[in-house]
Design a protein around this motif. Sequence first.
Motif, mmCIF file in Angstrom:
data_model
loop_
_atom_site.group_PDB
_atom_site.id
_atom_site.type_symbol
_atom_site.label_atom_id
_atom_site.label_comp_id
_atom_site.label_asym_id
_atom_site.label_seq_id
_atom_site.Cartn_x
_atom_site.Cartn_y
_atom_site.Cartn_z
ATOM 1 N N PHE A 1 32.375 29.562 52.816
ATOM 2 C CA PHE A 1 31.901 28.973 51.564
ATOM 3 C C PHE A 1 30.773 29.821 50.995
ATOM 4 C CE2 PHE A 1 33.427 25.100 53.774
ATOM 5 C CZ PHE A 1 34.256 24.584 52.798
ATOM 6 N N PRO A 2 30.494 29.659 49.693
ATOM 7 C CA PRO A 2 29.283 30.304 49.159
ATOM 8 C C PRO A 2 28.052 29.696 49.825
ATOM 9 C CG PRO A 2 30.313 28.886 47.497
ATOM 10 C CD PRO A 2 31.215 28.885 48.690
ATOM 11 N N GLY B 1 25.328 26.167 39.780
ATOM 12 C CA GLY B 1 25.485 24.765 39.424
ATOM 13 C C GLY B 1 26.806 24.173 39.881
ATOM 14 N N LEU B 2 27.249 24.544 41.073
ATOM 15 C CA LEU B 2 28.525 24.046 41.582
ATOM 16 C C LEU B 2 28.416 22.578 41.988
ATOM 17 C CD1 LEU B 2 29.561 27.038 43.905
ATOM 18 C CD2 LEU B 2 30.180 26.666 41.507
ATOM 19 N N ASP C 1 34.436 24.760 44.516
ATOM 20 C CA ASP C 1 34.592 25.159 43.116
ATOM 21 C C ASP C 1 34.574 26.665 42.900
ATOM 22 O OD1 ASP C 1 34.735 22.499 42.393
ATOM 23 O OD2 ASP C 1 32.642 22.379 41.733
ATOM 24 N N LEU C 2 34.231 27.446 43.907
ATOM 25 C CA LEU C 2 34.113 28.891 43.740
ATOM 26 C C LEU C 2 34.998 29.607 44.752
ATOM 27 C CD1 LEU C 2 32.538 31.069 42.118
ATOM 28 C CD2 LEU C 2 30.828 31.027 43.953
ATOM 29 N N LEU C 3 35.967 30.380 44.240
ATOM 30 C CA LEU C 3 36.890 31.120 45.105
ATOM 31 C C LEU C 3 36.346 32.489 45.479
ATOM 32 C CD1 LEU C 3 40.282 30.369 43.297
ATOM 33 C CD2 LEU C 3 39.196 29.112 45.164
ATOM 34 N N GLY C 4 35.587 33.085 44.585
ATOM 35 C CA GLY C 4 35.057 34.417 44.847
ATOM 36 C C GLY C 4 33.903 34.731 43.922
ATOM 37 N N LEU C 5 33.206 35.821 44.229
ATOM 38 C CA LEU C 5 32.049 36.225 43.442
ATOM 39 C C LEU C 5 31.853 37.726 43.565
ATOM 40 C CD1 LEU C 5 29.579 35.274 41.759
ATOM 41 C CD2 LEU C 5 28.330 35.140 43.931
ATOM 42 N N TYR D 1 43.019 26.101 47.438
ATOM 43 C CA TYR D 1 43.737 26.431 46.203
ATOM 44 C C TYR D 1 45.161 26.883 46.526
ATOM 45 C CZ TYR D 1 44.850 28.817 41.829
ATOM 46 O OH TYR D 1 45.465 29.231 40.673
ATOM 47 N N TRP D 2 45.301 27.707 47.550
ATOM 48 C CA TRP D 2 46.608 28.215 47.975
ATOM 49 C C TRP D 2 47.563 27.068 48.295
ATOM 50 C CZ3 TRP D 2 47.493 29.238 53.680
ATOM 51 C CH2 TRP D 2 48.754 29.789 53.929
#
Length: 146
Positions: free
Chosen positions: A49-50, A59-60, A65-69, A100-101
């Motif tokens: 995770f992030p 602001g997640l 909510d975040l797949l990559g950065l 997501y997958w």
Amino acid sequence: MAMTGTAHKPPTLPPTLEYLEGLARAELKTLPEELAHHVADVVIRIADFPDPEIEREMGLRSPFDLLGLYQGVSLDRKSIAATPEDIDMIFLYRRPILDYWCETGGDLGHVVRHVLIHEIGHHIGLSDADMERIEKEGQGPGFTCA
């Protein structure tokens, strides 16, 4: 439907951090030159995770909510005299990607490629239409979530 002796069984364990890193490196090599030359020296990091700081900064609502950065110096500010602390990195977040997958039922390689294209694309200023075109050009068979 009965399984035959020749049928492939879906994996019983989720892909590991190491597996996802290998998949990301393989997918990175498939990117077209218009993206690849921007990320020749990019470092790929895989985490579940992030970290909490990234969650707060972005602001997640949820770490899912975040797949990559993509973290690095933007191209308009990059210098040929970049120092080692200016290394560009793409972070891929395993648990959100796997979630997501399985939600989409798509191919895991395509999901990873999608995240890579979008992280690189946003970093270099591509439009959503450009990123969608690049994704469509690279579609192929792969490993789906069962």
